[in-house]
Design a protein around this motif. Structure first.
Motif, PDB file in Angstrom:
ATOM      1  N   UNK A  90      -8.083   2.025  11.551  1.00 20.91           N
ATOM      2  CA  UNK A  90      -7.579   1.095  12.553  1.00 20.91           C
ATOM      3  C   UNK A  90      -8.654   0.643  13.519  1.00 20.91           C
ATOM      4  N   UNK A  91      -8.964  -0.643  13.502  1.00 24.61           N
ATOM      5  CA  UNK A  91     -10.045  -1.164  14.337  1.00 24.61           C
ATOM      6  C   UNK A  91      -9.729  -1.079  15.815  1.00 24.61           C
ATOM      7  N   UNK A  92      -8.466  -1.277  16.177  1.00 22.24           N
ATOM      8  CA  UNK A  92      -8.108  -1.289  17.599  1.00 22.24           C
ATOM      9  C   UNK A  92      -7.673   0.084  18.106  1.00 22.24           C
ATOM     10  N   UNK A  93      -6.987   0.850  17.273  1.00 18.42           N
ATOM     11  CA  UNK A  93      -6.516   2.171  17.710  1.00 18.42           C
ATOM     12  C   UNK A  93      -7.566   3.249  17.540  1.00 18.42           C
ATOM     13  N   UNK A  94      -8.476   3.052  16.570  1.00 16.33           N
ATOM     14  CA  UNK A  94      -9.430   4.090  16.236  1.00 16.33           C
ATOM     15  C   UNK A  94      -8.840   5.167  15.337  1.00 16.33           C
ATOM     16  N   UNK A  95      -7.562   5.032  14.983  1.00  7.70           N
ATOM     17  CA  UNK A  95      -6.902   6.023  14.145  1.00  7.70           C
ATOM     18  C   UNK A  95      -7.060   5.671  12.673  1.00  7.70           C
ATOM     19  N   UNK A  96      -7.234   6.685  11.827  1.00  3.97           N
ATOM     20  CA  UNK A  96      -7.345   6.503  10.388  1.00  3.97           C
ATOM     21  C   UNK A  96      -6.184   7.206   9.704  1.00  3.97           C
ATOM     22  N   UNK A  97      -5.471   6.478   8.859  1.00  5.27           N
ATOM     23  CA  UNK A  97      -4.335   7.074   8.157  1.00  5.27           C
ATOM     24  C   UNK A  97      -3.990   6.299   6.905  1.00  5.27           C
ATOM     25  N   UNK A  98      -3.097   6.862   6.115  1.00  6.51           N
ATOM     26  CA  UNK A  98      -2.672   6.222   4.878  1.00  6.51           C
ATOM     27  C   UNK A  98      -1.602   5.165   5.141  1.00  6.51           C
ATOM     28  N   UNK A  99      -1.640   4.146   4.290  1.00  4.71           N
ATOM     29  CA  UNK A  99      -0.610   3.104   4.296  1.00  4.71           C
ATOM     30  C   UNK A  99      -0.221   2.833   2.845  1.00  4.71           C
ATOM     31  N   UNK A 100       1.082   2.834   2.578  1.00  4.52           N
ATOM     32  CA  UNK A 100       1.613   2.489   1.269  1.00  4.52           C
ATOM     33  C   UNK A 100       2.217   1.090   1.354  1.00  4.52           C
ATOM     34  N   UNK A 101       2.090   0.317   0.270  1.00  2.00           N
ATOM     35  CA  UNK A 101       2.598  -1.064   0.269  1.00  2.00           C
ATOM     36  C   UNK A 101       3.257  -1.371  -1.071  1.00  2.00           C
ATOM     37  N   UNK A 102       4.344  -2.104  -0.993  1.00  2.00           N
ATOM     38  CA  UNK A 102       4.998  -2.645  -2.185  1.00  2.00           C
ATOM     39  C   UNK A 102       5.228  -4.126  -1.986  1.00  2.00           C
ATOM     40  N   UNK A 103       4.906  -4.924  -3.013  1.00  2.00           N
ATOM     41  CA  UNK A 103       5.197  -6.364  -3.002  1.00  2.00           C
ATOM     42  C   UNK A 103       6.245  -6.649  -4.071  1.00  2.00           C
ATOM     43  N   UNK A 104       7.255  -7.477  -3.746  1.00  2.00           N
ATOM     44  CA  UNK A 104       8.320  -7.773  -4.707  1.00  2.00           C
ATOM     45  C   UNK A 104       7.802  -8.654  -5.832  1.00  2.00           C
ATOM     46  N   UNK A 105       8.563  -8.722  -6.900  1.00  2.26           N
ATOM     47  CA  UNK A 105       8.101  -9.493  -8.067  1.00  2.26           C
ATOM     48  C   UNK A 105       7.974 -10.977  -7.740  1.00  2.26           C
ATOM     49  N   UNK A 106       8.746 -11.473  -6.771  1.00  2.48           N
ATOM     50  CA  UNK A 106       8.617 -12.886  -6.399  1.00  2.48           C
ATOM     51  C   UNK A 106       7.220 -13.198  -5.864  1.00  2.48           C
ATOM     52  N   UNK A 107       6.587 -12.199  -5.268  1.00  2.73           N
ATOM     53  CA  UNK A 107       5.246 -12.406  -4.720  1.00  2.73           C
ATOM     54  C   UNK A 107       4.258 -12.826  -5.810  1.00  2.73           C
ATOM     55  N   UNK A 108       4.511 -12.407  -7.051  1.00  2.62           N
ATOM     56  CA  UNK A 108       3.612 -12.689  -8.169  1.00  2.62           C
ATOM     57  C   UNK A 108       4.053 -13.902  -8.985  1.00  2.62           C
ATOM     58  N   UNK A 109       5.109 -14.571  -8.541  1.00  2.00           N
ATOM     59  CA  UNK A 109       5.605 -15.757  -9.234  1.00  2.00           C
ATOM     60  C   UNK A 109       4.773 -16.965  -8.805  1.00  2.00           C
ATOM     61  N   UNK A 110       4.204 -17.708  -9.752  1.00  2.00           N
ATOM     62  CA  UNK A 110       3.362 -18.853  -9.394  1.00  2.00           C
ATOM     63  C   UNK A 110       4.022 -19.871  -8.475  1.00  2.00           C
ATOM     64  N   UNK A 111       5.358 -20.000  -8.538  1.00  2.00           N
ATOM     65  CA  UNK A 111       5.993 -21.011  -7.682  1.00  2.00           C
ATOM     66  C   UNK A 111       5.936 -20.632  -6.205  1.00  2.00           C
ATOM     67  N   UNK A 112       5.621 -19.376  -5.917  1.00  2.00           N
ATOM     68  CA  UNK A 112       5.473 -18.944  -4.521  1.00  2.00           C
ATOM     69  C   UNK A 112       4.011 -18.699  -4.151  1.00  2.00           C
ATOM     70  N   UNK A 113       3.098 -19.201  -4.990  1.00  2.00           N
ATOM     71  CA  UNK A 113       1.683 -18.905  -4.778  1.00  2.00           C
ATOM     72  C   UNK A 113       1.131 -19.498  -3.488  1.00  2.00           C
ATOM     73  N   UNK A 114       1.812 -20.502  -2.943  1.00  3.95           N
ATOM     74  CA  UNK A 114       1.335 -21.140  -1.716  1.00  3.95           C
ATOM     75  C   UNK A 114       2.233 -20.835  -0.527  1.00  3.95           C
ATOM     76  N   UNK A 115       3.017 -19.770  -0.650  1.00  2.00           N
ATOM     77  CA  UNK A 115       3.945 -19.411   0.419  1.00  2.00           C
ATOM     78  C   UNK A 115       3.682 -18.005   0.926  1.00  2.00           C
ATOM     79  N   UNK A 116       3.914 -17.823   2.226  1.00  2.00           N
ATOM     80  CA  UNK A 116       3.899 -16.495   2.794  1.00  2.00           C
ATOM     81  C   UNK A 116       5.163 -15.739   2.419  1.00  2.00           C
ATOM     82  N   UNK A 117       5.170 -14.432   2.725  1.00  2.00           N
ATOM     83  CA  UNK A 117       6.327 -13.582   2.487  1.00  2.00           C
ATOM     84  C   UNK A 117       6.634 -12.791   3.748  1.00  2.00           C
ATOM     85  N   UNK A 118       7.913 -12.510   3.994  1.00  2.00           N
ATOM     86  CA  UNK A 118       8.263 -11.694   5.157  1.00  2.00           C
ATOM     87  C   UNK A 118       7.855 -10.241   4.943  1.00  2.00           C
ATOM     88  N   UNK A 119       7.603  -9.547   6.040  1.00  2.00           N
ATOM     89  CA  UNK A 119       7.100  -8.173   5.999  1.00  2.00           C
ATOM     90  C   UNK A 119       8.106  -7.252   6.675  1.00  2.00           C
TER      91      UNK A 119
END
Length: 346
Positions: A90-119
């Motif tokens: 963490x650049x601002x906190x100075x804390x180092x820790x693990x982060x896990x992430x999952x992206x839905x299958x729509x994220x990999x669909x070409x029709x959404x290639x130019x769109x953001x996704x909610x988090x």
């Protein structure tokens, strides 16, 4: 106030990657995949085929800013998408820790290639260290969101699962307690910056929410109320309501500044405008002792821009599986209706 580990959550963290033959393999979230892009007549990464016009970015979309993190596979869910893990400094906190992430299958669909996704930043109950139990597959958070998004009950959220505390000795209340690791900055500054560096997201708060259970619900609730300019919604399940870490001793001013009740009262006194509105989906099982406190919070602090919804989960207790059920029964749909959906290219 109890912040006991939830039994089903402990079981989840003890069986993190059972059945995942790909565990430890390098993982990329670059998207769309080459296979999907080829099937749609586009090249990998969503670039148009020769002779076609590249679509414009969807409104409010922010492309990954970099630098890219290095992910390895933690788990694979039923639809073939993967949960990755990396270490964040963490650049601002100075804390180092693990982060896990999952992206839905729509994220990999070409029709959404130019769109953001909610988090959706998902926080566990208990100590939340060294693991965040939402990255296991037995609680079915990611597979449920995948199903709900197909059914139109949920947006296809990117799910981000950071560690909650820097150790298993204390609770840090997701706050910058003087003299301690800056877990408030970690959660509300470093983790979102990391997501923006690696994923297509939205610039506005309409694309940012928390969910959490017990102590994690407290952190999500407090973070949205304290930073309504950055986050729009939270699903707070069986939430702790007041900051009660023993580390607050001698720091009453700072503790009060991280109290959800005080924050809700202050925000509720502001003009009821779209810019100020936050959406608090409060959940509790009908059999858990914290139900009365959840009801009292909704009763006392639903005012002006503070919008709330109470989900009482029938026969539910203080555990993560109960809370996933409550999400499917209405909470995830309610926050989804107030957030930014990904926009397909025309």
């Amino acid at each position: 106030m109890s912040k006991a580990l939830m039994a089903t959550a402990v079981a989840a963290s003890l069986a993190l990657a059972t059945g995942c033959s790909d565990e430890g393999e390098p993982l990329s979230f670059d998207a769309p995949s080459p296979q999907a892009a080829a099937a749609s007549g586009k090249s990998a990464g969503g670039a148009p085929s020769k002779g076609s016009k590249e679509p414009e970015l969807a409104p409010e979309t922010m492309l990954p800013t970099g630098p890219k993190a290095e992910f390895t596979t933690q788990n694979t869910i039923d639809d073939g998408t993967r949960i990755g893990v990396t270490t964040l400094h963490g650049a601002k906190s100075g804390f180092t820790g693990k982060v896990w992430v999952w992206a839905p299958k729509q994220y990999f669909d070409p029709k959404y290639a130019r769109s953001g996704f909610p988090v959706l930043i998902a926080l566990p109950g208990g100590n939340g260290y060294p693991n965040n139990y939402w990255m296991g597959t037995d609680l079915k958070l990611q597979s449920s969101i995948s199903e709900w998004s197909e059914e139109g009950k949920s947006l296809p959220f990117i799910v981000v699962m950071p560690v909650l505390n820097p150790d298993d000795k204390y609770y840090y209340d997701g706050s910058d307690i003087p003299g301690q690791p800056k877990m408030g900055t970690w959660m509300t500054e470093d983790v979102p910056a990391f997501v923006k560096a690696n994923f297509r997201t939205f610039k506005s708060r309409d694309g940012w929410a928390f969910m959490g259970s017990s102590s994690g619900a407290f952190v999500g609730l407090k973070s949205v109320l304290k930073h309504p300019d950055k986050f729009k919604a939270v699903i707070a399940s069986g939430p702790d309501i007041v900051p009660d870490s023993p580390l607050w001793e001698g720091h009453e001013t700072e503790r009060r500044a991280n109290d959800p009740e005080r924050l809700a009262r202050a925000l509720g006194a502001k003009p009821d405008t779209a810019e100020n509105a936050v959406y608090l989906a409060i959940q509790a099982g009908s059999e858990e002792s914290g139900l009365a406190k959840a009801k009292a919070f909704v009763r006392d602090y639903t005012k002006g821009p503070v919008k709330t919804r109470l989900q009482v989960i029938q026969d539910g207790g203080h555990n993560a599986k109960t809370y996933v059920k409550g999400m499917g029964d209405g909470s995830i749909q309610w926050i989804s209706e107030h957030m930014q959906a990904p926009v397909p290219s025309s």
